[in-house]
Enzyme design. Structure first.
Site, PDB file in Angstrom:
ATOM      1  CG  ASP A 151      -1.627   2.256   6.922  1.00  0.00           C
ATOM      2  OD1 ASP A 151      -2.105   2.152   5.766  1.00  0.00           O
ATOM      3  OD2 ASP A 151      -1.499   3.339   7.521  1.00  0.00           O
ATOM      4  CG  ASP A 201      -4.350  -1.344   2.991  1.00  0.00           C
ATOM      5  OD1 ASP A 201      -4.520  -1.190   1.764  1.00  0.00           O
ATOM      6  OD2 ASP A 201      -3.770  -0.504   3.712  1.00  0.00           O
ATOM      7  CG  ASP A 207      -1.722   1.228   1.404  1.00  0.00           C
ATOM      8  OD1 ASP A 207      -2.339   1.643   0.414  1.00  0.00           O
ATOM      9  OD2 ASP A 207      -1.734   1.798   2.509  1.00  0.00           O
TER      10      ASP A 207
END
Length: 844
Positions: free
Chosen positions: A732, A736, A533
């Site tokens: 995080d 996600d 990410d």
């Protein structure tokens, strides 16, 4: 403030936070606050008072909040958020300064001291006795096995393959109560352990210079061992025998088969040796002409297996907590607007598609739908993970669970119930977590041939002694067959994996790598693809002032000070970054007047008699300002991943201020190291493609997937796995979570959202990507260590089983002494433990 070219939003974590030890239970006052952070009294999140977050004065005290939504809730009813009762000792705790805080099954709990927190963590059900009884599962619920997810049944029961209890499919409701299997296994573990310890002292004491058997006498010692081992074998181990029998009945030999046969053989042999010692030949007798017994082996094996099962069940229970945390994002009620204009609150479950709903500032969007009236900024961090809210006006889409920042909206509901984006995310996480079984140790994989081989050798040994052995043939045959099963008893085998995992877990914690699942370590050593990410993982996840460019006739500090003065009236994260940047440069920020904000365009006002306009190019045009050259400067900054804002003073372009989400200083080196190790890197982000490309170029990432929603990230994981890749996902945010759960290994940043931490198998405490390098190195070393342990365990079996079967009898005229067999078993366990402990010193 609002800027139409910004598609980021602000991510805030309502998760658990590390508490500091100290203080005595029920001391009358909370321990002194020593850290610089305070706690948001509404959600429990820790907040930096200096970070410019929302605050509120009440009764002479300033309270700080993670977001405007929490501040609004507090201002409406402050008395509900001032104190909380410690569930352990009953003491009232100040929520804003509480050092000890825990989220458990969707609830927030505050504690007066570390001792009360530890008591609650050990036995939460003991202190939550007033919780409503678990509701029965809805009709039509399907049940599946966590170890064998292909097994699906209409009713609860046991898995026909491994014998484990089936678990309900679908999304947890929060009313299931504690896992009954975990409660049962925990009780059986403590009983087994409390009986195995004195049993070990009696049995193994003489080996360490403790002559317990001499004190008791050999006969009394044997009966004492029998008394201690019998409850463990006949009561505690019942679930294991049940699974072992299921594996035999279903022709699927596994560790349960081995444990059941080994424990049964050791216990039954010992009982016969205790009751009828005269049946045994002289060759198998030990010191004092007594027949050795193996009660301690059976009890210790059972206690060890229960330890592993309890740890595994606790890890699975936490996944349910993560899903409930997701469900808590949606409000419990919605404000319905009727056809006559009247408004009233209704339960969320009663909202139907097509109805009109009002969303006030600080409230969460109840369901998916379309804006019909009003303008506002919406924090969509749960979906995109980006740190800047999105402007919403008439005709724009809204997602249930996202946070309305400052304006009032009227929306039309389009997707409700299980059709909302949030519900689909929840189902994605639940499905992915069900499909990923707990660790299938290497011992299980070889049990398919090892178990039948051992049994076959025992049968052959029995038959050979019956045909060729001396009299009494039957006794020799029984002794040989049982000796084979005893020496194959999986004592070292049972230690091989757990000892390595426990040691590696401790070593990882020292290096800032928290391992939540043993399976994550096993798989991390084999991964070849990393999906990472952007916001909060590659970048810091918080906007900071990055650039100030002044046009001719203006100074940079002048432009920044004027921009900061007008932005003081805005709660937009970009505005907060500009004000913080001006303060960091020590600039004086004058007061502004006539402040006006236009959603999606910008802000205006007066400072010291000068008219200021801040915003995008369209906003400048509406004010008759020719900002073509300044817009070019802004576009150049945007190409580098910045969010640029035009500044005009008294109708003239004055410059550009830009805000960016800085890249973590260790990200580039960590990615280079992973690339050198042969790992493929893919960046997946909810941000726009221009910003994603700018960040990727700086980090040397060639594969980019931008504008990805949670479903798309999970689909990307499935796509890569479908091509044969072994995928690790690092992220995080709430957005996600589905991908973290679906990946072969999920790695969460320790600074991230609660549900991300719970969906991942590994957490990096500092949110530092170099932790992935350390975690992978530890995984490779751990898997190698487990293989070495299993080699030692099987080597002793390979050497000991033929000897126990009597292959040396024609040459030496003797059978394997049970004492030597016991020594070999002990030696194999010692070698496994010693080898596993080497992981404590592995360099990461």
């Amino acid at each position: 403030m609002a800027h139409s070219d910004h598609t980021h939003n602000h991510s805030h974590n309502h998760g658990d936070h590390v508490h500091k030890k100290g203080g005595s239970c029920c001391s009358g006052s909370a321990p002194a606050q020593t850290q610089t952070l305070v706690r948001d009294p509404v959600c429990g999140m820790t907040v930096d008072p200096q970070a410019g977050k929302p605050s509120h004065e009440h009764a002479g005290h300033t309270y700080h909040f993670c977001c405007e939504g929490c501040r609004t809730k507090f201002a409406a009813d402050p008395e509900s958020y001032l104190t909380a009762k410690d569930p352990v000792c009953g003491m009232n705790v100040d929520r804003a300064s509480a050092r000890h805080f825990l989220r458990h099954q969707g609830g927030k709990y505050y504690f007066c001291s570390a001792r009360c927190l530890e008591k609650f963590e050990a036995e939460p059900e003991k202190y939550l006795g007033d919780r409503p009884a678990p509701e029965p599962m809805p009709q039509g619920t399907k049940y599946t096995c966590p170890m064998d997810p292909e097994i699906i049944r209409d009713e609860p029961g046991d898995c026909p393959i491994c014998g484990m209890a089936l678990e309900p499919m679908g999304v947890p409701t929060g009313n299931e109560g504690p896992n009954p299997e975990l409660i049962d296994f925990t009780r059986r573990f403590w009983v087994s352990l409390s009986l195995a310890i004195p049993l070990m002292i009696i049995s193994m004491g003489p080996m360490v210079g403790l002559p317990v058997r001499d004190w008791l006498g050999e006969r009394v010692a044997v009966w004492a061992e029998f008394a201690l081992a019998t409850p463990v074998v006949l009561w505690a181990a019942y679930p294991f025998f049940k699974r072992g029998w299921a594996s035999i009945r279903n022709r699927s030999p596994n560790m349960w088969t081995l444990i059941s046969i080994g424990v049964s053989a050791a216990y039954l042999y010992s009982v016969v040796a205790m009751l009828f010692p005269d049946l045994f030949p002289h060759e198998v007798r030990g010191h004092g002409d007594s027949v050795p017994v193996y009660f301690e082996a059976s009890a210790v094996i059972i206690a060890l297996v229960f330890l592993g099962q309890v740890l595994e069940l606790k890890a699975r229970e936490k996944t349910g907590s993560a899903i409930r945390a997701l469900l808590d994002l949606a409000p419990k009620t919605a404000r319905r607007v009727d056809a006559d204009g009247s408004e009233h609150d209704v339960p969320l479950a009663e909202v139907k598609a097509g109805e009109r709903l009002r969303i006030r500032p600080g409230e969460s969007v109840p369901v998916d739908g379309i804006v019909e009236q009003g303008r506002s900024t919406i924090d969509e961090s749960m979906i995109t993970g980006e740190p800047i809210p999105v402007e919403k006006g008439e005709g724009d889409g809204l997602i249930g669970g996202t946070l309305n920042r400052n304006g009032t909206l009227v929306m039309r509901a389009e997707k409700v119930g299980s059709e909302t984006t949030l519900s689909r995310i929840v189902e994605l996480v639940a499905k992915a977590q069900r499909s990923r079984a707990p660790i299938q140790s290497l011992a299980d994989r070889v049990s398919g041939w090892f178990v039948p081989t051992v049994v076959l050798i025992a049968i052959l040994a029995f038959a050979a002694w019956m045909v060729f052995g001396p009299e009494p043939r039957l006794v020799y045959a029984i002794v040989s067959a049982v000796s084979v099963l005893i020496i194959a008893c999986p004592c070292a085998l049972g230690l091989a994996t757990p000892m390595s995992i426990m040691t590696a877990t401790g070593r990882g914690a020292q290096a800032g790598v928290l391992i939540r699942e043993a399976a994550a370590l096993e798989r991390l050593a084999e991964v070849d693809t990393l999906i990472v990410d952007k916001t909060g993982t590659l970048t810091e996840g918080r906007p900071e002032l990055s650039d100030v460019r002044a046009e001719q006739g203006f100074e940079e500090n002048e432009v920044l000070a004027l921009a900061a003065s007008i932005e003081q009236g805005s709660e937009h994260p970009l505005a907060e970054a500009i004000v913080a940047g001006a303060k960091a440069r020590g600039l004086a920020i004058p007061a502004a007047g006539d402040f006006e904000a236009v959603n999606g365009k910008g802000v205006s006002g007066t400072v010291g008699g000068r008219r200021l306009v801040l915003g995008n190019a369209l906003f400048m045009q509406e004010h008759g300002i020719d900002a073509a050259l300044t817009s070019q400067h802004a576009d150049a900054l945007r190409e580098n991943g910045r969010s640029a804002i035009l500044v005009a003073v008294d109708g003239k372009p004055a410059g550009v201020v830009a805000v960016s989400d800085p890249i973590k200083p260790t990200a580039a080196e960590a990615l280079r190291e992973l690339t050198r190790s042969g790992m493929r890197i893919v960046m997946a982000t909810g941000d726009n493609e221009r910003t994603a490309k700018a960040i990727a170029a700086k980090l040397g990432i060639s594969e980019i997937r931008a504008g990805m929603l949670p479903q798309a990230k999970a689909d990307l994981v499935a796509e890569l796995k479908g091509r044969g890749a072994v995928v690790v996902m690092a992220g995080d945010g709430i957005n996600d979570a589905p991908a973290l759960a679906a990946a072969d290994v999920g790695i969460a940043m320790g600074t991230g959202a609660d549900v991300a931490l719970e969906s991942a198998g590994i957490t990096l405490v500092k949110g530092d990507l170099t932790g992935i390098v350390r975690a992978r190195h530890l995984a490779e070393k751990t898997l190698s260590n487990i293989r070495q342990n299993l080699f030692f365990a099987f080597l002793y079996n390979a050497l000991g089983v033929p000897v126990a079967a009597g292959v040396l009898y024609p040459v030496t005229g003797t059978l394997l002494s049970p004492m030597l067999a016991a020594a070999a078993m002990s030696l194999s366990s010692v070698s496994v433990i010693a080898n596993a402990l080497r992981l404590r010193t592995v360099r990461l």
